[in-house]
Design a protein around this motif. Structure first.
Motif, PDB file in Angstrom:
ATOM      1  N   ARG A 216      62.947  -5.977 145.724  1.00 31.10           N
ATOM      2  CA  ARG A 216      62.587  -4.743 146.420  1.00 31.10           C
ATOM      3  C   ARG A 216      63.127  -4.857 147.825  1.00 31.10           C
ATOM      4  N   SER A 217      63.152  -3.754 148.506  1.00 29.75           N
ATOM      5  CA  SER A 217      63.702  -3.746 149.860  1.00 29.75           C
ATOM      6  C   SER A 217      62.900  -4.632 150.805  1.00 29.75           C
ATOM      7  N   ASP A 218      61.637  -4.886 150.490  1.00 27.13           N
ATOM      8  CA  ASP A 218      60.804  -5.718 151.358  1.00 27.13           C
ATOM      9  C   ASP A 218      60.873  -7.192 150.978  1.00 27.13           C
ATOM     10  N   GLY A 219      61.749  -7.526 150.042  1.00 30.46           N
ATOM     11  CA  GLY A 219      61.914  -8.924 149.656  1.00 30.46           C
ATOM     12  C   GLY A 219      60.982  -9.386 148.557  1.00 30.46           C
ATOM     13  N   ARG A 220      60.163  -8.460 148.052  1.00 28.26           N
ATOM     14  CA  ARG A 220      59.229  -8.828 146.992  1.00 28.26           C
ATOM     15  C   ARG A 220      59.839  -8.630 145.630  1.00 28.26           C
ATOM     16  N   ILE A 221      59.391  -9.440 144.673  1.00 23.16           N
ATOM     17  CA  ILE A 221      59.852  -9.302 143.304  1.00 23.16           C
ATOM     18  C   ILE A 221      59.196  -8.045 142.754  1.00 23.16           C
ATOM     19  N   ALA A 222      59.992  -7.215 142.096  1.00 25.53           N
ATOM     20  CA  ALA A 222      59.498  -5.924 141.622  1.00 25.53           C
ATOM     21  C   ALA A 222      58.621  -6.016 140.383  1.00 25.53           C
ATOM     22  N   LEU A 223      58.869  -7.009 139.569  1.00 23.00           N
ATOM     23  CA  LEU A 223      58.119  -7.139 138.318  1.00 23.00           C
ATOM     24  C   LEU A 223      56.632  -7.391 138.562  1.00 23.00           C
ATOM     25  N   PRO A 224      55.802  -7.073 137.576  1.00 23.08           N
ATOM     26  CA  PRO A 224      54.359  -7.263 137.688  1.00 23.08           C
ATOM     27  C   PRO A 224      54.067  -8.737 137.989  1.00 23.08           C
ATOM     28  N   ARG A 225      53.307  -8.971 139.045  1.00 17.19           N
ATOM     29  CA  ARG A 225      52.997 -10.332 139.465  1.00 17.19           C
ATOM     30  C   ARG A 225      52.382 -11.129 138.322  1.00 17.19           C
ATOM     31  N   GLY A 226      52.932 -12.291 138.088  1.00 22.20           N
ATOM     32  CA  GLY A 226      52.383 -13.169 137.065  1.00 22.20           C
ATOM     33  C   GLY A 226      52.974 -12.989 135.679  1.00 22.20           C
ATOM     34  N   SER A 227      53.706 -11.886 135.479  1.00 25.33           N
ATOM     35  CA  SER A 227      54.288 -11.643 134.163  1.00 25.33           C
ATOM     36  C   SER A 227      55.370 -12.685 133.883  1.00 25.33           C
ATOM     37  N   PRO A 228      55.677 -12.889 132.621  1.00 25.12           N
ATOM     38  CA  PRO A 228      56.690 -13.864 132.203  1.00 25.12           C
ATOM     39  C   PRO A 228      58.001 -13.671 132.947  1.00 25.12           C
ATOM     40  N   ALA A 229      58.445 -12.422 132.984  1.00 22.05           N
ATOM     41  CA  ALA A 229      59.703 -12.114 133.659  1.00 22.05           C
ATOM     42  C   ALA A 229      59.609 -12.468 135.141  1.00 22.05           C
ATOM     43  N   TRP A 230      58.427 -12.264 135.707  1.00 20.29           N
ATOM     44  CA  TRP A 230      58.197 -12.557 137.120  1.00 20.29           C
ATOM     45  C   TRP A 230      58.433 -14.045 137.381  1.00 20.29           C
TER      46      TRP A 230
ATOM     47  N   GLU B 183      60.016 -16.090 135.563  1.00 17.31           N
ATOM     48  CA  GLU B 183      61.413 -16.384 135.270  1.00 17.31           C
ATOM     49  C   GLU B 183      62.294 -16.123 136.489  1.00 17.31           C
ATOM     50  N   GLN B 184      62.044 -14.997 137.140  1.00 14.86           N
ATOM     51  CA  GLN B 184      62.832 -14.626 138.309  1.00 14.86           C
ATOM     52  C   GLN B 184      62.636 -15.635 139.434  1.00 14.86           C
ATOM     53  N   VAL B 185      61.383 -16.004 139.663  1.00 14.21           N
ATOM     54  CA  VAL B 185      61.081 -16.982 140.709  1.00 14.21           C
ATOM     55  C   VAL B 185      61.810 -18.292 140.407  1.00 14.21           C
ATOM     56  N   ARG B 186      61.750 -18.701 139.163  1.00 11.11           N
ATOM     57  CA  ARG B 186      62.366 -19.954 138.738  1.00 11.11           C
ATOM     58  C   ARG B 186      63.869 -19.936 139.002  1.00 11.11           C
ATOM     59  N   ARG B 187      64.508 -18.842 138.566  1.00 13.05           N
ATOM     60  CA  ARG B 187      65.961 -18.741 138.728  1.00 13.05           C
ATOM     61  C   ARG B 187      66.371 -18.724 140.188  1.00 13.05           C
ATOM     62  N   LEU B 188      65.613 -17.994 140.992  1.00 11.32           N
ATOM     63  CA  LEU B 188      65.939 -17.911 142.414  1.00 11.32           C
ATOM     64  C   LEU B 188      65.853 -19.281 143.075  1.00 11.32           C
ATOM     65  N   ARG B 189      64.763 -19.965 142.799  1.00 12.76           N
ATOM     66  CA  ARG B 189      64.576 -21.299 143.385  1.00 12.76           C
ATOM     67  C   ARG B 189      65.678 -22.230 142.934  1.00 12.76           C
ATOM     68  N   ALA B 190      66.115 -22.027 141.686  1.00 12.09           N
ATOM     69  CA  ALA B 190      67.173 -22.881 141.140  1.00 12.09           C
ATOM     70  C   ALA B 190      68.465 -22.693 141.927  1.00 12.09           C
ATOM     71  N   GLU B 191      68.561 -21.541 142.597  1.00  8.49           N
ATOM     72  CA  GLU B 191      69.778 -21.271 143.379  1.00  8.49           C
ATOM     73  C   GLU B 191      69.563 -21.586 144.847  1.00  8.49           C
ATOM     74  N   GLY B 192      68.412 -22.153 145.138  1.00  2.00           N
ATOM     75  CA  GLY B 192      68.169 -22.552 146.525  1.00  2.00           C
ATOM     76  C   GLY B 192      67.502 -21.485 147.370  1.00  2.00           C
ATOM     77  N   VAL B 193      67.110 -20.369 146.729  1.00  4.93           N
ATOM     78  CA  VAL B 193      66.454 -19.303 147.479  1.00  4.93           C
ATOM     79  C   VAL B 193      64.978 -19.661 147.645  1.00  4.93           C
ATOM     80  N   GLN B 194      64.493 -19.561 148.862  1.00  9.53           N
ATOM     81  CA  GLN B 194      63.107 -19.919 149.115  1.00  9.53           C
ATOM     82  C   GLN B 194      62.180 -18.769 148.758  1.00  9.53           C
ATOM     83  N   VAL B 195      61.386 -18.962 147.733  1.00  5.45           N
ATOM     84  CA  VAL B 195      60.459 -17.921 147.287  1.00  5.45           C
ATOM     85  C   VAL B 195      59.018 -18.336 147.550  1.00  5.45           C
ATOM     86  N   ASP B 196      58.282 -17.464 148.220  1.00  3.70           N
ATOM     87  CA  ASP B 196      56.893 -17.772 148.534  1.00  3.70           C
ATOM     88  C   ASP B 196      55.967 -16.712 147.972  1.00  3.70           C
TER      89      ASP B 196
END
Length: 116
Positions: A66-80, A82-95
């Motif tokens: 999202r424009s505010d830097g938040r993941i758009a998918l429903p918090r806690g969902s499988p896809a969510w 997954e996205q966090v995992r992939r981002l971190r795998a690329e060195g992106v800091q996700v909090d």
DNA sequence: GCGCTGACGCGAT
DNA sequence: CATCGCGCCAGCG
């Protein structure tokens, strides 16, 4: 602006996909940003829908937030997760489902691809 | 054809 | 900051 202003054509989806694939690993972009860059200003929702229906396994959909830097998918969902995992795998800091912006750059817009 | 819903965005509170 | 409200577009019942 490599892409035409096709709104009601399946070509629009192609422009969007191409734009998403253009995001370099370790970088992220907002839906609205992608839409604009794809020649479809204001069609952020369309981008979301295209990503959701896209079947291309190599598509880096996880780099779109999202424009505010938040993941758009429903918090806690499988896809969510997954996205966090992939981002971190690329060195992106996700909090807690939100991407850490590099030094108070308000939003993604200005931070990455900036004002085109 | 109609209204609800959603991987959105932005300004106001 | 966190929320709310409203605008926007496309798919679906």
């Amino acid at each position: 602006m490599p892409y035409p202003n096709a709104v009601d054509a399946p070509e629009a989806a192609q422009c969007i996909l191409a734009t998403v694939r253009a995001i370099a690993p370790g970088q992220v972009a907002g839906y609205g940003q992608v839409a604009r860059r794809a020649g479809l200003p204001g069609r952020a929702r369309l981008v979301a829908r295209v990503l959701a229906s896209a079947d291309d396994p190599g598509l880096p959909w996880h780099r779109v937030l999202r424009s505010d830097g938040r993941i758009a998918l429903p918090r806690g969902s499988p896809a969510w997760h997954e996205q966090v995992r992939r981002l971190r795998a690329e060195g992106v800091q996700v909090d807690d489902g939100r991407v850490r912006m590099p030094r108070g750059q308000g939003t993604l817009d200005a931070a990455l691809w900036g004002p085109d």
